[in-house]
Design a protein around this motif. Structure first.
Motif, PDB file in Angstrom:
ATOM      1  N   ILE A   1       0.857  -1.184   0.000  1.00  0.00           N
ATOM      2  CA  ILE A   1       0.000   0.000   0.000  1.00  0.00           C
ATOM      3  C   ILE A   1       0.896   1.238   0.000  1.00  0.00           C
ATOM      4  CG2 ILE A   1      -1.766   1.320   1.238  1.00  0.00           C
ATOM      5  CD1 ILE A   1      -2.708  -1.287   2.495  1.00  0.00           C
ATOM      6  N   VAL A   2       0.673   2.130  -0.940  1.00  0.00           N
ATOM      7  CA  VAL A   2       1.430   3.387  -1.018  1.00  0.00           C
ATOM      8  C   VAL A   2       0.474   4.537  -0.743  1.00  0.00           C
ATOM      9  CG1 VAL A   2       2.766   4.925  -2.489  1.00  0.00           C
ATOM     10  CG2 VAL A   2       3.083   2.451  -2.666  1.00  0.00           C
ATOM     11  N   PHE A   3       0.785   5.351   0.279  1.00  0.00           N
ATOM     12  CA  PHE A   3      -0.055   6.495   0.644  1.00  0.00           C
ATOM     13  C   PHE A   3       0.642   7.776   0.203  1.00  0.00           C
ATOM     14  CE2 PHE A   3      -1.519   9.789   3.598  1.00  0.00           C
ATOM     15  CZ  PHE A   3      -2.890   9.688   3.399  1.00  0.00           C
ATOM     16  N   ILE A   4      -0.014   8.536  -0.659  1.00  0.00           N
ATOM     17  CA  ILE A   4       0.529   9.798  -1.162  1.00  0.00           C
ATOM     18  C   ILE A   4      -0.285  10.935  -0.551  1.00  0.00           C
ATOM     19  CG2 ILE A   4       1.080  11.163  -3.203  1.00  0.00           C
ATOM     20  CD1 ILE A   4       1.088   8.564  -4.816  1.00  0.00           C
ATOM     21  N   ASP A   5       0.320  11.667   0.364  1.00  0.00           N
ATOM     22  CA  ASP A   5      -0.386  12.742   1.056  1.00  0.00           C
ATOM     23  C   ASP A   5      -0.189  14.069   0.325  1.00  0.00           C
ATOM     24  OD1 ASP A   5      -1.911  13.988   2.937  1.00  0.00           O
ATOM     25  OD2 ASP A   5      -0.375  14.056   4.487  1.00  0.00           O
ATOM     26  N   GLU A   6      -1.117  14.989   0.520  1.00  0.00           N
ATOM     27  CA  GLU A   6      -1.066  16.349  -0.029  1.00  0.00           C
ATOM     28  C   GLU A   6      -0.891  16.344  -1.539  1.00  0.00           C
ATOM     29  OE1 GLU A   6       1.633  18.861   2.066  1.00  0.00           O
ATOM     30  OE2 GLU A   6       0.586  18.625   3.965  1.00  0.00           O
ATOM     31  N   ILE A   7      -1.646  15.482  -2.213  1.00  0.00           N
ATOM     32  CA  ILE A   7      -1.550  15.436  -3.678  1.00  0.00           C
ATOM     33  C   ILE A   7      -2.104  16.715  -4.294  1.00  0.00           C
ATOM     34  CG2 ILE A   7      -3.789  14.352  -4.124  1.00  0.00           C
ATOM     35  CD1 ILE A   7      -2.229  12.586  -6.203  1.00  0.00           C
ATOM     36  N   ASP A   8      -2.900  17.468  -3.519  1.00  0.00           N
ATOM     37  CA  ASP A   8      -3.418  18.733  -4.037  1.00  0.00           C
ATOM     38  C   ASP A   8      -2.310  19.757  -4.274  1.00  0.00           C
ATOM     39  OD1 ASP A   8      -3.352  18.529  -1.131  1.00  0.00           O
ATOM     40  OD2 ASP A   8      -4.103  20.592  -1.098  1.00  0.00           O
ATOM     41  N   LYS A   9      -1.127  19.524  -3.690  1.00  0.00           N
ATOM     42  CA  LYS A   9      -0.025  20.465  -3.880  1.00  0.00           C
ATOM     43  C   LYS A   9       0.542  20.397  -5.295  1.00  0.00           C
ATOM     44  CE  LYS A   9       0.029  22.043   0.356  1.00  0.00           C
ATOM     45  NZ  LYS A   9      -1.124  21.297   0.876  1.00  0.00           N
TER      46      LYS A   9
ATOM     47  N   LEU B   1       3.516   4.832 -12.411  1.00  0.00           N
ATOM     48  CA  LEU B   1       3.613   4.054 -11.168  1.00  0.00           C
ATOM     49  C   LEU B   1       2.244   3.548 -10.746  1.00  0.00           C
ATOM     50  CD1 LEU B   1       6.053   6.248  -9.039  1.00  0.00           C
ATOM     51  CD2 LEU B   1       6.574   4.118 -10.212  1.00  0.00           C
ATOM     52  N   ILE B   2       1.242   4.441 -10.829  1.00  0.00           N
ATOM     53  CA  ILE B   2      -0.109   4.071 -10.408  1.00  0.00           C
ATOM     54  C   ILE B   2      -0.764   3.137 -11.423  1.00  0.00           C
ATOM     55  CG2 ILE B   2      -2.394   4.999  -9.846  1.00  0.00           C
ATOM     56  CD1 ILE B   2      -1.042   7.486  -8.785  1.00  0.00           C
TER      57      ILE B   2
ATOM     58  N   CYS C   1      -4.383   8.291  -2.232  1.00  0.00           N
ATOM     59  CA  CYS C   1      -3.951   9.686  -2.267  1.00  0.00           C
ATOM     60  C   CYS C   1      -4.901  10.536  -1.424  1.00  0.00           C
ATOM     61  CB  CYS C   1      -3.937  10.204  -3.700  1.00  0.00           C
ATOM     62  SG  CYS C   1      -2.869   9.273  -4.816  1.00  0.00           S
ATOM     63  N   SER C   2      -4.370  11.585  -0.837  1.00  0.00           N
ATOM     64  CA  SER C   2      -5.217  12.469  -0.031  1.00  0.00           C
ATOM     65  C   SER C   2      -4.771  13.912  -0.197  1.00  0.00           C
ATOM     66  CB  SER C   2      -5.153  12.075   1.448  1.00  0.00           C
ATOM     67  OG  SER C   2      -3.901  12.440   2.000  1.00  0.00           O
ATOM     68  N   GLY C   3      -5.689  14.817   0.069  1.00  0.00           N
ATOM     69  CA  GLY C   3      -5.361  16.236  -0.007  1.00  0.00           C
ATOM     70  C   GLY C   3      -6.518  17.078   0.476  1.00  0.00           C
ATOM     71  N   ALA C   4      -6.225  18.300   0.910  1.00  0.00           N
ATOM     72  CA  ALA C   4      -7.271  19.193   1.415  1.00  0.00           C
ATOM     73  C   ALA C   4      -8.066  19.830   0.270  1.00  0.00           C
ATOM     74  CB  ALA C   4      -6.648  20.284   2.281  1.00  0.00           C
ATOM     75  N   PHE C   5      -7.405  20.099  -0.851  1.00  0.00           N
ATOM     76  CA  PHE C   5      -8.040  20.705  -2.026  1.00  0.00           C
ATOM     77  C   PHE C   5      -8.781  21.996  -1.672  1.00  0.00           C
ATOM     78  CE2 PHE C   5      -7.505  16.275  -3.312  1.00  0.00           C
ATOM     79  CZ  PHE C   5      -6.952  16.428  -4.580  1.00  0.00           C
ATOM     80  N   HIS C   6      -8.065  22.902  -0.956  1.00  0.00           N
ATOM     81  CA  HIS C   6      -8.666  24.194  -0.625  1.00  0.00           C
ATOM     82  C   HIS C   6      -8.670  25.120  -1.850  1.00  0.00           C
ATOM     83  CE1 HIS C   6      -9.231  23.339   3.532  1.00  0.00           C
ATOM     84  NE2 HIS C   6      -7.944  23.246   3.820  1.00  0.00           N
ATOM     85  N   GLN C   7      -7.562  25.111  -2.604  1.00  0.00           N
ATOM     86  CA  GLN C   7      -7.411  26.034  -3.726  1.00  0.00           C
ATOM     87  C   GLN C   7      -7.769  25.404  -5.066  1.00  0.00           C
ATOM     88  OE1 GLN C   7      -6.661  29.143  -3.002  1.00  0.00           O
ATOM     89  NE2 GLN C   7      -6.399  28.640  -0.835  1.00  0.00           N
ATOM     90  N   CYS C   8      -8.043  24.127  -5.084  1.00  0.00           N
ATOM     91  CA  CYS C   8      -8.362  23.444  -6.332  1.00  0.00           C
ATOM     92  C   CYS C   8      -9.313  22.294  -6.041  1.00  0.00           C
ATOM     93  CB  CYS C   8      -7.086  22.940  -7.021  1.00  0.00           C
ATOM     94  SG  CYS C   8      -6.103  21.845  -5.964  1.00  0.00           S
ATOM     95  N   LYS C   9      -9.676  21.562  -7.098  1.00  0.00           N
ATOM     96  CA  LYS C   9     -10.597  20.442  -6.968  1.00  0.00           C
ATOM     97  C   LYS C   9      -9.931  19.169  -7.499  1.00  0.00           C
ATOM     98  CE  LYS C   9     -13.658  22.230  -9.712  1.00  0.00           C
ATOM     99  NZ  LYS C   9     -12.907  23.413 -10.143  1.00  0.00           N
ATOM    100  N   PRO C  10     -10.372  18.003  -7.046  1.00  0.00           N
ATOM    101  CA  PRO C  10      -9.818  16.754  -7.597  1.00  0.00           C
ATOM    102  C   PRO C  10      -9.961  16.683  -9.114  1.00  0.00           C
ATOM    103  CG  PRO C  10     -11.080  16.289  -5.617  1.00  0.00           C
ATOM    104  CD  PRO C  10     -11.306  17.731  -5.931  1.00  0.00           C
ATOM    105  N   SER C  11     -10.996  17.334  -9.645  1.00  0.00           N
ATOM    106  CA  SER C  11     -11.208  17.315 -11.095  1.00  0.00           C
ATOM    107  C   SER C  11     -10.153  18.124 -11.849  1.00  0.00           C
ATOM    108  CB  SER C  11     -12.604  17.850 -11.431  1.00  0.00           C
ATOM    109  OG  SER C  11     -12.771  19.161 -10.929  1.00  0.00           O
ATOM    110  N   ASP C  12      -9.315  18.899 -11.108  1.00  0.00           N
ATOM    111  CA  ASP C  12      -8.237  19.654 -11.745  1.00  0.00           C
ATOM    112  C   ASP C  12      -6.995  18.801 -11.967  1.00  0.00           C
ATOM    113  OD1 ASP C  12      -9.635  22.074 -11.940  1.00  0.00           O
ATOM    114  OD2 ASP C  12      -9.178  22.594  -9.865  1.00  0.00           O
ATOM    115  N   LEU C  13      -6.984  17.597 -11.422  1.00  0.00           N
ATOM    116  CA  LEU C  13      -5.883  16.675 -11.696  1.00  0.00           C
ATOM    117  C   LEU C  13      -5.948  16.216 -13.144  1.00  0.00           C
ATOM    118  CD1 LEU C  13      -6.110  14.450  -8.481  1.00  0.00           C
ATOM    119  CD2 LEU C  13      -4.164  15.903  -9.065  1.00  0.00           C
TER     120      LEU C  13
END
Length: 224
Positions: A32-40, A65-66, A87-99
């Motif tokens: 299991i690979v956990f990627i934090d703050e992907i919103d950055k 990789l994924i 993956c996790s992130g706060a997404f305050h300034q953007c949205k997951p759909s911006d990935l």
């Protein structure tokens, strides 16, 4: 002599190569690979610049990789086809759909977590074996000061942390750090003068150290 003999015979039974093979297999099948703050590394569509191009490049580097590829390590090659990526992130300034669309497609399950409640913050203060409360007690013990916290004090700290998170900025459990630092500030600085004494922290003391500041929302932005 028995432990020495056991170690010698264990080395004969289990070789280093077997251990590596077992480890590689476990990583490939159960990793299991956990990627934090992907919103950055995510930018809003309407704001594109050089930094955004760099962020997009990082996303494209993550994509193989994924998706599944073979990664070379000093212990051998690892295939990531069956490794779970979270993956996790706060997404305050953007949205997951911006990935990148390709990256979104490889992260199909999306879960939105709720903010921590006052009860959650109280549990964080009391339940972990290395909770912030136990850390402060152990820290004061090094100065020969017996520190205790009343349940009402811990409830009050959880209440204050939850309130400031709601009214100023929600930074989750990290708010507890700043609240406890403020509560402990005077005690910590005078610990050398309290050697051999016992200090009990109750709700009234917590309120006297932090309560007034919480009522001043604008000021609490800078204090907590």
């Amino acid at each position: 002599s028995r432990p020495v003999l056991e170690e010698v015979f264990s080395e004969k039974i289990i070789t280093e190569e077997e251990v590596k093979r077992a480890a590689l297999h476990a990583v490939e099948q159960e990793g299991i690979v956990f990627i934090d703050e992907i919103d950055k590394i995510c930018s809003r569509t309407e704001y594109r610049g050089s930094a955004d191009a760099s962020s997009e490049g990082v996303q494209r580097d993550l994509l193989p990789l994924i998706e599944g590829s073979t990664v070379t390590t000093k212990h051998g090659n690892i295939n990531t086809d069956h490794i779970l990526f979270v993956c996790s992130g706060a997404f305050h300034q953007c949205k997951p759909s911006d990935l990148l669309a390709e990256l979104q497609g490889r992260l199909p399950i999306r879960v939105e977590l709720k903010g921590l409640t006052e009860d959650d913050l109280y549990r964080i203060l009391t339940e972990p074996a290395t909770s912030l409360i136990r850390q402060q007690i152990a820290l004061m013990a090094t100065e020969a000061v017996t520190l205790t916290f009343g349940d009402d004090a811990m409830r009050k700290m959880a209440n204050i942390a939850a309130q400031v998170n709601r009214e100023v900025e929600n930074i989750g459990a990290r708010r507890l750090n700043t609240v406890i630092e403020r509560v402990m500030e005077n005690i910590s600085f005078t610990a050398c003068d309290r050697v051999g004494t016992a200090v009990h922290i109750d709700e009234a003391y917590v309120d006297s150290q932090v309560g007034e500041m919480v009522t001043k929302t604008d000021l609490s932005r800078f204090i907590l």
